[in-house]
Design an enzyme around this catalytic site. Structure first.
Site, mmCIF file in Angstrom:
data_model
loop_
_atom_site.group_PDB
_atom_site.id
_atom_site.type_symbol
_atom_site.label_atom_id
_atom_site.label_comp_id
_atom_site.label_asym_id
_atom_site.label_seq_id
_atom_site.Cartn_x
_atom_site.Cartn_y
_atom_site.Cartn_z
ATOM 1 N N CYS A 89 2.606 -1.204 -14.540
ATOM 2 C CA CYS A 89 1.351 -0.658 -14.135
ATOM 3 C C CYS A 89 1.337 0.896 -14.280
ATOM 4 O O CYS A 89 2.322 1.438 -13.722
ATOM 5 C CB CYS A 89 0.795 -1.321 -12.863
ATOM 6 N N ASP A 127 -0.200 2.402 -12.030
ATOM 7 C CA ASP A 127 -0.339 2.885 -10.628
ATOM 8 C C ASP A 127 0.582 3.649 -10.094
ATOM 9 O O ASP A 127 1.610 3.492 -10.426
ATOM 10 C CB ASP A 127 -0.240 1.463 -9.875
ATOM 11 N N ARG A 140 1.809 4.196 -7.631
ATOM 12 C CA ARG A 140 2.575 3.757 -6.568
ATOM 13 C C ARG A 140 3.869 3.126 -6.956
ATOM 14 O O ARG A 140 4.746 2.467 -6.196
ATOM 15 C CB ARG A 140 2.092 2.994 -5.335
ATOM 16 N N HIS A 161 2.262 -5.971 -9.958
ATOM 17 C CA HIS A 161 2.449 -5.672 -8.711
ATOM 18 C C HIS A 161 1.371 -6.275 -7.666
ATOM 19 O O HIS A 161 0.280 -6.455 -8.318
ATOM 20 C CB HIS A 161 2.826 -3.966 -8.385
ATOM 21 N N CYS A 164 -2.470 -4.808 -6.968
ATOM 22 C CA CYS A 164 -3.027 -4.200 -8.449
ATOM 23 C C CYS A 164 -4.634 -4.055 -8.526
ATOM 24 O O CYS A 164 -5.273 -4.913 -8.531
ATOM 25 C CB CYS A 164 -2.487 -4.950 -9.607
HETATM 26 CO CO CO Z 1 -1.861 -1.879 -10.930
#
Ligand code: CO
Length: 204
Positions: A36, A38, A40, A92, A95
């Protein structure tokens, strides 16, 4: 950021004067990471591999889209040219993409992209409908990883590599942003035979 970069480059050169000379010559990653976007979930840090170890493909919701030239080109290049022995799909918990797929739809680009996760929800609706909101969000993130592993295993590039005996280990994992741990999902395929043992001849 420029100052930090200068410091970083100097530190590396001091620790290993040949590092950039070697890095400029070739890359030999051991892993293709499909994850992803993302902020993090950065692959280098969370599995502790040095730069040069991971060939990376990231997008919203860690989707390996079979109609996306970007995904397809990354997989082809990683397997046919770089000969990476491991392909890891990492979803994750928490998400935002999975949550958006669960909670609304629309016609903006991000909505259309996440339709691919909505279709997974529809396929598993009887199971997911029984769960509470949090469990549904977590479970859909897991099912999304499985679906993307499936998309990779049925890709011609992977099938051809397996057929010629090239090592390609396709793995699905999920990262827990609450404790920083990777969790196995029982998704690991090293050959067409392993794939078929799990899903049968019919599911191609
Ligand atoms: Co995500």
């Amino acid at each position: 950021m420029l100052a930090a970069n200068k410091q970083w480059a100097n530190d590396i050169k001091e620790a290993d004067p040949q590092y950039f000379i070697r890095a400029a010559q070739e890359q030999k990653p051991e892993l293709l990471w499909v994850g992803c976007a993302d902020s993090r979930v950065g692959p280098d840090q969370l599995i502790g591999l040095p730069m040069g170890s991971i060939f990376v493909h990231r997008n919203i919701g860690n989707i390996f889209a079979t109609n996306d030239l970007n995904s397809l080109a990354v997989l082809e290049y990683a397997i046919d040219e770089l000969q990476v022995p491991n392909v890891m799909v990492c979803g994750h918990y928490g998400c935002g993409g999975v949550h958006a797929a669960l909670t609304h739809s629309g016609i903006q680009p991000v909505d259309l992209w996440l339709d691919q996760i909505r279709f997974i929800y529809q396929r598993h609706e009887p199971e997911l409908a029984r769960l509470n909101e949090q469990q549904r969000w977590d479970r859909l993130a897991e099912l999304n990883v499985e679906a993307q592993v499936h998309n990779i295993c049925r890709n011609t590039v992977v099938r051809e590599a397996w057929k010629r005996g090239q090592e390609v280990n396709v793995i699905g994992l999920i990262y827990d942003i609450h404790d920083g741990r990777l969790k196995q999902l029982g998704l690991e395929f090293r050959s067409q035979a392993e794939w078929q043992a799990r899903y049968g001849e019919g599911r191609q």
